[in-house]
Write a protein that holds these residues in place. Structure first.
Motif, PDB file in Angstrom:
ATOM      1  N   ALA A  20      43.231  76.077  66.213  1.00 49.10           N
ATOM      2  CA  ALA A  20      42.521  76.118  64.937  1.00 49.10           C
ATOM      3  C   ALA A  20      43.199  75.214  63.908  1.00 49.10           C
ATOM      4  CB  ALA A  20      42.448  77.552  64.418  1.00 49.10           C
ATOM      5  N   SER A  21      44.534  75.218  63.885  1.00 50.55           N
ATOM      6  CA  SER A  21      45.262  74.374  62.930  1.00 50.55           C
ATOM      7  C   SER A  21      44.970  72.899  63.183  1.00 50.55           C
ATOM      8  CB  SER A  21      46.761  74.641  63.028  1.00 50.55           C
ATOM      9  OG  SER A  21      47.060  75.974  62.659  1.00 50.55           O
ATOM     10  N   LYS A  22      44.915  72.526  64.442  1.00 48.31           N
ATOM     11  CA  LYS A  22      44.630  71.130  64.790  1.00 48.31           C
ATOM     12  C   LYS A  22      43.220  70.745  64.356  1.00 48.31           C
ATOM     13  CE  LYS A  22      45.131  67.968  68.704  1.00 48.31           C
ATOM     14  NZ  LYS A  22      45.501  67.862  70.147  1.00 48.31           N
ATOM     15  N   ILE A  23      42.246  71.647  64.613  1.00 47.55           N
ATOM     16  CA  ILE A  23      40.857  71.380  64.217  1.00 47.55           C
ATOM     17  C   ILE A  23      40.724  71.350  62.702  1.00 47.55           C
ATOM     18  CG2 ILE A  23      38.508  72.325  64.262  1.00 47.55           C
ATOM     19  CD1 ILE A  23      39.156  73.406  67.075  1.00 47.55           C
ATOM     20  N   ASP A  24      41.430  72.245  62.025  1.00 49.02           N
ATOM     21  CA  ASP A  24      41.397  72.308  60.562  1.00 49.02           C
ATOM     22  C   ASP A  24      41.873  70.984  59.956  1.00 49.02           C
ATOM     23  OD1 ASP A  24      41.175  73.287  57.982  1.00 49.02           O
ATOM     24  OD2 ASP A  24      43.094  74.334  58.040  1.00 49.02           O
ATOM     25  N   LEU A  25      42.973  70.462  60.461  1.00 44.01           N
ATOM     26  CA  LEU A  25      43.497  69.189  59.963  1.00 44.01           C
ATOM     27  C   LEU A  25      42.499  68.060  60.200  1.00 44.01           C
ATOM     28  CD1 LEU A  25      47.243  69.375  61.088  1.00 44.01           C
ATOM     29  CD2 LEU A  25      46.375  69.411  58.740  1.00 44.01           C
ATOM     30  N   PHE A  26      41.891  68.053  61.380  1.00 46.65           N
ATOM     31  CA  PHE A  26      40.918  67.019  61.719  1.00 46.65           C
ATOM     32  C   PHE A  26      39.705  67.081  60.789  1.00 46.65           C
ATOM     33  CE2 PHE A  26      36.853  66.603  64.052  1.00 46.65           C
ATOM     34  CZ  PHE A  26      36.786  65.215  64.090  1.00 46.65           C
ATOM     35  N   LEU A  27      39.141  68.286  60.586  1.00 45.95           N
ATOM     36  CA  LEU A  27      37.946  68.416  59.762  1.00 45.95           C
ATOM     37  C   LEU A  27      38.244  68.177  58.286  1.00 45.95           C
ATOM     38  CD1 LEU A  27      36.241  71.460  61.517  1.00 45.95           C
ATOM     39  CD2 LEU A  27      35.522  69.063  61.591  1.00 45.95           C
ATOM     40  N   THR A  28      39.437  68.532  57.849  1.00 47.05           N
ATOM     41  CA  THR A  28      39.845  68.229  56.471  1.00 47.05           C
ATOM     42  C   THR A  28      39.875  66.719  56.259  1.00 47.05           C
ATOM     43  OG1 THR A  28      41.142  70.268  56.324  1.00 47.05           O
ATOM     44  CG2 THR A  28      41.665  68.509  54.754  1.00 47.05           C
ATOM     45  N   ASP A  29      40.383  66.009  57.258  1.00 50.54           N
ATOM     46  CA  ASP A  29      40.408  64.542  57.173  1.00 50.54           C
ATOM     47  C   ASP A  29      38.981  63.987  57.200  1.00 50.54           C
ATOM     48  OD1 ASP A  29      41.911  61.998  57.199  1.00 50.54           O
ATOM     49  OD2 ASP A  29      40.955  61.761  59.154  1.00 50.54           O
ATOM     50  N   MET A  30      38.096  64.572  58.025  1.00 55.01           N
ATOM     51  CA  MET A  30      36.708  64.117  58.082  1.00 55.01           C
ATOM     52  C   MET A  30      36.006  64.363  56.749  1.00 55.01           C
ATOM     53  SD  MET A  30      36.198  62.722  61.021  1.00 55.01           S
ATOM     54  CE  MET A  30      34.423  62.639  61.171  1.00 55.01           C
ATOM     55  N   ALA A  31      36.365  65.465  56.073  1.00 56.65           N
ATOM     56  CA  ALA A  31      35.765  65.754  54.769  1.00 56.65           C
ATOM     57  C   ALA A  31      36.149  64.688  53.743  1.00 56.65           C
ATOM     58  CB  ALA A  31      36.184  67.136  54.287  1.00 56.65           C
ATOM     59  N   ARG A  32      37.364  64.175  53.845  1.00 54.29           N
ATOM     60  CA  ARG A  32      37.787  63.094  52.947  1.00 54.29           C
ATOM     61  C   ARG A  32      36.965  61.827  53.190  1.00 54.29           C
ATOM     62  NH1 ARG A  32      43.159  64.519  54.847  1.00 54.29           N
ATOM     63  NH2 ARG A  32      44.124  66.015  53.422  1.00 54.29           N
ATOM     64  N   ASN A  33      36.392  61.747  54.392  1.00 48.72           N
ATOM     65  CA  ASN A  33      35.607  60.572  54.763  1.00 48.72           C
ATOM     66  C   ASN A  33      34.103  60.846  54.737  1.00 48.72           C
ATOM     67  OD1 ASN A  33      37.558  58.302  55.771  1.00 48.72           O
ATOM     68  ND2 ASN A  33      38.404  60.224  56.553  1.00 48.72           N
ATOM     69  N   GLY A  34      33.723  61.930  54.051  1.00 45.10           N
ATOM     70  CA  GLY A  34      32.300  62.154  53.817  1.00 45.10           C
ATOM     71  C   GLY A  34      31.666  63.339  54.493  1.00 45.10           C
ATOM     72  N   PHE A  35      32.373  64.003  55.423  1.00 45.14           N
ATOM     73  CA  PHE A  35      31.768  65.151  56.089  1.00 45.14           C
ATOM     74  C   PHE A  35      31.655  66.329  55.134  1.00 45.14           C
ATOM     75  CE2 PHE A  35      32.485  69.148  58.593  1.00 45.14           C
ATOM     76  CZ  PHE A  35      31.216  69.209  59.149  1.00 45.14           C
ATOM     77  N   GLY A  36      30.524  67.010  55.183  1.00 44.58           N
ATOM     78  CA  GLY A  36      30.347  68.270  54.463  1.00 44.58           C
ATOM     79  C   GLY A  36      29.624  69.239  55.366  1.00 44.58           C
ATOM     80  N   GLY A  37      30.200  70.426  55.576  1.00 39.51           N
ATOM     81  CA  GLY A  37      29.552  71.394  56.452  1.00 39.51           C
ATOM     82  C   GLY A  37      30.447  72.574  56.756  1.00 39.51           C
ATOM     83  N   THR A  38      29.969  73.432  57.639  1.00 38.43           N
ATOM     84  CA  THR A  38      30.696  74.629  58.048  1.00 38.43           C
ATOM     85  C   THR A  38      30.801  74.641  59.567  1.00 38.43           C
ATOM     86  OG1 THR A  38      29.832  75.834  56.140  1.00 38.43           O
ATOM     87  CG2 THR A  38      30.751  77.145  57.926  1.00 38.43           C
ATOM     88  N   VAL A  39      31.970  75.032  60.070  1.00 40.37           N
ATOM     89  CA  VAL A  39      32.227  75.016  61.509  1.00 40.37           C
ATOM     90  C   VAL A  39      32.850  76.339  61.931  1.00 40.37           C
ATOM     91  CG1 VAL A  39      33.512  73.904  63.389  1.00 40.37           C
ATOM     92  CG2 VAL A  39      32.542  72.509  61.541  1.00 40.37           C
ATOM     93  N   LEU A  40      32.350  76.885  63.033  1.00 38.76           N
ATOM     94  CA  LEU A  40      32.941  78.085  63.641  1.00 38.76           C
ATOM     95  C   LEU A  40      33.289  77.758  65.084  1.00 38.76           C
ATOM     96  CD1 LEU A  40      31.969  81.800  63.392  1.00 38.76           C
ATOM     97  CD2 LEU A  40      32.103  80.746  65.668  1.00 38.76           C
ATOM     98  N   ILE A  41      34.505  78.144  65.483  1.00 35.04           N
ATOM     99  CA  ILE A  41      34.956  78.033  66.874  1.00 35.04           C
ATOM    100  C   ILE A  41      35.428  79.418  67.303  1.00 35.04           C
ATOM    101  CG2 ILE A  41      36.492  76.902  68.515  1.00 35.04           C
ATOM    102  CD1 ILE A  41      34.709  74.896  67.152  1.00 35.04           C
TER     103      ILE A  41
END
Length: 336
Positions: A20-41
């Protein structure tokens, strides 16, 4: 696999464990590049990550409780309702639809409920705009007046219209509105407070949707798309469906039988679900959804690995639908 009872506990923000920590870091970085959304794993019964990232196109900050239009993910609820009614002896998937409607013309008299569920009825994909005011019986008559693409049962062609016919059939059989049936049979018993075509005004949650949405009716949309939900509510649904709270085991399995090959590579269609083989040789049960409002969603269950991934977004990344980009990259992180 065994599943525990879902209960009615709310599933809020979660981020636990190294994956989860690895995915969190990845999605946080994607948000800086324009991603907006919600993800559940989730791994089995355990949610390891449920978070929102970035902003929607309207500037709404995405959180674990943000409500999205889930688009064609709606079809699994329609299909499950049909099998629930069959289990109760109120219909059979082998019934022709002429048993339930008085105005079915001769060329469509051979269409069965099974044909509608598997997109093999020969109906067109769309008969009108999602949020065009359309009344049930008038809409069905319009659908039945249009020529078929092929004879029922002879080919596959994805049809939103077919699932609207199923929603109307559910109303005929139960004597209740389609949404009322879903709410009383599935949503309320499972504690899915944030799921429906409309939400109670007292639920103060962010909703990513067109603010001009009227009261309807929208019979070009009902049954095939348009439900609102959260990642947490869909996780409750996932546990209940696979845990036997929604359908008995034999009926549940019928949802995921690969009845017909689709026109998308090696994919097959069950009842409201796509069934695919992954590059790892494992089974993927999934459905994506999109709406005329620009919302996109993915519900992916990697059955053999017992991994669930739900992604909601309404933005694009490098001219691509964000959920498609995120899904592919998350698969790489999760499965190596």
């Amino acid at each position: 696999m065994s599943r525990g009872k879902t209960g009615k506990r709310e599933i809020g923000e979660v981020c636990k464990g190294p994956l989860a920590s690895k995915i969190d870091l990845f999605l946080t970085d994607m948000a800086r590049n324009g991603f907006g959304g919600t993800v559940l794993i989730a791994e089995g019964d355990d949610v390891v990550l449920n978070k929102g990232f970035g902003l929607s196109r309207e500037g709404i900050r995405c959180t674990a409780s943000t409500v999205f239009d889930i688009g064609s993910i709606t079809k699994q609820f329609t299909a499950t309702a049909i099998l629930r009614l069959e289990e109760e002896g109120l219909l059979s998937v082998n019934d022709p639809i002429k048993n339930y409607f008085d105005y079915v013309p001769e060329d469509k008299a051979r269409i069965t409920i099974h044909h509608l569920l598997t997109h093999t009825a020969g109906l067109l994909h769309s008969y009108g705009e999602d949020y065009e005011i359309a009344f049930r019986d008038e809409t069905l008559k319009k659908m039945f007046e249009r020529p078929l693409k092929f004879q029922p049962g002879t080919a596959y062609s994805y049809s939103n219209g077919g699932y609207s016919v199923l929603a109307a059939l559910i109303e005929r059989v139960t004597g209740r509105s389609f949404e009322e049936y879903l709410r009383s049979t599935f949503f309320d018993p499972l504690g899915m407070r944030y799921t429906g075509y409309s939400l109670p005004e007292q639920l103060e949650v962010p909703v990513v949707m067109d603010k001009s949405r009227k009261d309807g009716p929208y019979w070009y949309l009902y049954g095939n798309g348009g439900l609102l939900s959260t990642t947490g509510d869909l996780f409750k649904w996932h546990l209940a469906l696979h845990g036997g709270e929604v359908l008995p085991e034999l009926q549940k399995k019928r949802l995921f039988i690969p009845y017909v090959k689709t026109d998308e590579g090696t994919s097959f269609y069950g009842y409201g679900w796509f069934i695919d083989m992954t590059s790892r040789g494992t089974t993927l049960i999934s459905h994506s959804g999109e709406s005329g409002e620009g919302i996109n969603s993915d519900f992916l269950y990697y059955k053999d690995e017992d991994i669930l991934m739900i992604i909601f977004s309404d933005v694009r990344l490098n001219s691509k639908i964000a959920v498609d980009v995120i899904e592919e990259l998350l698969e790489g992180i999760i499965f190596g």
